[in-house]
Motif scaffolding. Sequence first.
Motif, short mmCIF file in Angstrom:
data_model
loop_
_atom_site.label_atom_id
_atom_site.label_comp_id
_atom_site.label_asym_id
_atom_site.label_seq_id
_atom_site.Cartn_x
_atom_site.Cartn_y
_atom_site.Cartn_z
N GLU A 143 8.47 8.01 1.23
CA GLU A 143 8.38 6.64 1.71
C GLU A 143 8.56 6.57 3.23
O GLU A 143 7.78 5.92 3.93
CB GLU A 143 9.46 5.77 1.05
N ASP A 193 0.83 -1.21 0.00
CA ASP A 193 0.00 0.00 0.00
C ASP A 193 0.86 1.25 0.00
O ASP A 193 0.54 2.24 -0.68
CB ASP A 193 -0.92 0.00 1.22
N ILE A 194 1.98 1.22 0.77
CA ILE A 194 2.88 2.37 0.80
C ILE A 194 3.52 2.59 -0.57
O ILE A 194 3.61 3.73 -1.06
CB ILE A 194 3.95 2.18 1.89
N GLU A 195 3.96 1.50 -1.21
CA GLU A 195 4.57 1.61 -2.53
C GLU A 195 3.58 2.20 -3.54
O GLU A 195 3.95 3.08 -4.35
CB GLU A 195 5.04 0.23 -2.99
N ASP A 196 2.33 1.74 -3.48
CA ASP A 196 1.32 2.26 -4.41
C ASP A 196 1.10 3.75 -4.20
O ASP A 196 0.98 4.52 -5.16
CB ASP A 196 0.00 1.50 -4.22
N THR A 197 1.05 4.18 -2.94
CA THR A 197 0.83 5.60 -2.63
C THR A 197 2.01 6.44 -3.10
O THR A 197 1.82 7.54 -3.65
CB THR A 197 0.63 5.78 -1.11
N VAL A 198 3.21 5.94 -2.91
CA VAL A 198 4.40 6.69 -3.33
C VAL A 198 4.40 6.86 -4.85
O VAL A 198 4.69 7.94 -5.37
CB VAL A 198 5.68 5.96 -2.86
N ARG A 199 4.07 5.78 -5.57
CA ARG A 199 4.03 5.87 -7.03
C ARG A 199 2.96 6.85 -7.50
O ARG A 199 3.17 7.63 -8.43
CB ARG A 199 3.79 4.49 -7.64
N ALA A 200 1.80 6.81 -6.82
CA ALA A 200 0.71 7.70 -7.21
C ALA A 200 1.07 9.17 -6.98
O ALA A 200 0.66 10.05 -7.74
CB ALA A 200 -0.56 7.35 -6.42
N ARG A 201 1.86 9.43 -5.94
CA ARG A 201 2.24 10.81 -5.64
C ARG A 201 3.51 11.22 -6.36
O ARG A 201 3.88 12.41 -6.34
CB ARG A 201 2.48 10.97 -4.14
N LEU A 209 5.52 8.01 5.07
CA LEU A 209 4.38 7.09 5.05
C LEU A 209 4.63 5.88 5.94
O LEU A 209 3.71 5.37 6.60
CB LEU A 209 4.10 6.63 3.62
N ALA A 226 2.25 4.68 9.02
CA ALA A 226 1.54 3.41 8.90
C ALA A 226 1.38 2.76 10.27
O ALA A 226 2.29 2.78 11.09
CB ALA A 226 2.29 2.47 7.95
#
Length: 634
Positions: free
Chosen positions: A524, A509-517, A527, A531
């Motif tokens: 990273e 979930d953290i990786e997905d959020t970082v990529r989206a932002r 977040l 978490a």
Amino acid sequence: MELAEPFWNLLAREMAMVMANPQHEALQKAGIYLGDTPASVSTLRGAVYQLRAVINWADDAGLPPNPRGWTATDLKRRVKTLDASLSAASVIGIVSFIRRMVRMSSALSGGWPAEEPWPGKSAKAVAKATRTDVVSTKPIPPEIWFTMVRAAFAYVHTFAPDVLRAIRRRDELLRSARASIIDASHTLDTWLANPTNQVPVHYARDLPAGHPPAVNWPLMTLLLGIVPTLQGAVFGARQSALARSRRAAVLEAVEQGRYTHQGLVEDLAQVTRSDGSTGPWHPGIQQGHIEYLRTALRNAAFVLVAALSMMRDSELHEIGRGCIVEHCNTPAVASTLQKGHPNRPRKHWWITEPVVEAIELADSLSLHAERVFAPFKRPKTSEAIDGALMIDSFTRFVNAHAAWSGLDPIPAGRVRPHMFRRTMAMLTDQFAGSEIALGIQLKHIATRALANRSTRGYAAPDEAWAKHLEGAIEAARFRRLRTLYNEHKDGKTIGYGPGADRVKQAFDDIEDTVRARGGDSRVEEDLLRKARITIRFGALNNCLFDPSNPSGAICLENTVIPEGHTGPLDWRCRPDRCHNSMIGIEHVPIYDAHRREQIKLLETPGLPSLRKDLISREVERAEAVLKLTSQEET
């Protein structure tokens, strides 16, 4: 009343003789039993203090001038009239003293009441002492602990080699020095003819500009190969014309700038001081500095061993030469266990490399035939040094030289050897599975198999450390969590079991959020800190127990949770069944080795059925954990 009066003085001397010789045949014939161990000097001093206090109280209370006229009721009144602010421990000490005097009453020529004042009651009951699981010893405050331990390590590890070099250099010069000034002028001329030779001078911080420094005449004499005691004959200003000319030649060299305050050795360890400057940790080790530096090193070694070994003061003083051994494939120090053990058994304390270094340093400095922590002035005596005095001396020495050595001054505060033991036990208790290890290291193996109430009492937390420990533990936990995240991001396996699945999902979930932002490593980390990953890293598994949702934790099922306890119950952990359990990569070899060892035990002939069932259960649990890892890999 004072003990200088003949009657009371005789009573005090008889009391001391009885306590110092509890196994004397005269006492045995009288049926007096005071134990097997002679009282120490400090115990005798305390008993004399108690006797003086009782005598003064009796005088104020109007009791007869001779204790033969006292009664058990009078002795009970002594305790009842004590100041209410007195601690329970102090009251227990007074009760114990009175009872000891009652037991030895038949051996005292001046007499003492022979009737027990409190039959059937313990000293704690008389003092109305409430039992607590926390020992009364306070931990050393963190601001004192860190500065003192760092200073001790600096002296043992960084500064000691320079001091030892200086000692060897001085000893070499003394061995080759002659007790004669014959040909001294020629020797000096030859020495001065070598431009690399520098005249030794004393360091002076506030030396006025243009004022030459003072020559270290004893060392200058020794450098010429002449014993320092003849410095007056060699360089005396009021001696012969030859002596005055030699002195003038040396002073002229100083005027020309040919001098050094480096002393016996050069190239001392470099330090960075509080003002940002760098330089040697000492202005120059002269032969006159050797003895106080030797004392400082011994005291530093004592502080470091006391702080990191969790040994009692008495056990530290029993450390002898050649005591570093290997115990269970781990470095250990062998010493004598004294408290509660009149037979003084030989025991082992596991130690780390800094403690090994400290003991070896103390061993090399000691002049005693057997002990490493012993006086330098009276090396052939059996007396021990007061541990508290060594600690106080080391503190004063560090603070007096802090401006030059680059070390932080040690804050004011009372520090005693037993406080190191208490503090280290508390710090060690912050790590998973520490209770059994603490029980072994503290030598508390009486009530439970390996850890008892005393162990928990030593390890109890302290308010002064709470904030520091909370921050330090959280920082260490986050570093390991960050490492796991980086390994997961690189496609590596970070663990097995339901707990590991939850961690992996959180990381994804953290990786997905970082990529989206479109974020970077700082996003990273931010977040990851936010978490809600409640992970406890342990020796046999990692626990993801969530205090806000404790349902499903196997350790809390079908049990009574101790009052005030929060979090999981470590001693009921079941890594093979709990959905909070995460088996890390580092845990797999442990379970594999445990499984193989238990299977080997099952092959033991004649094994009782109950023992065989217990071992089989251990094999099943280990296999259940290993099955989690095999399912993940397939």
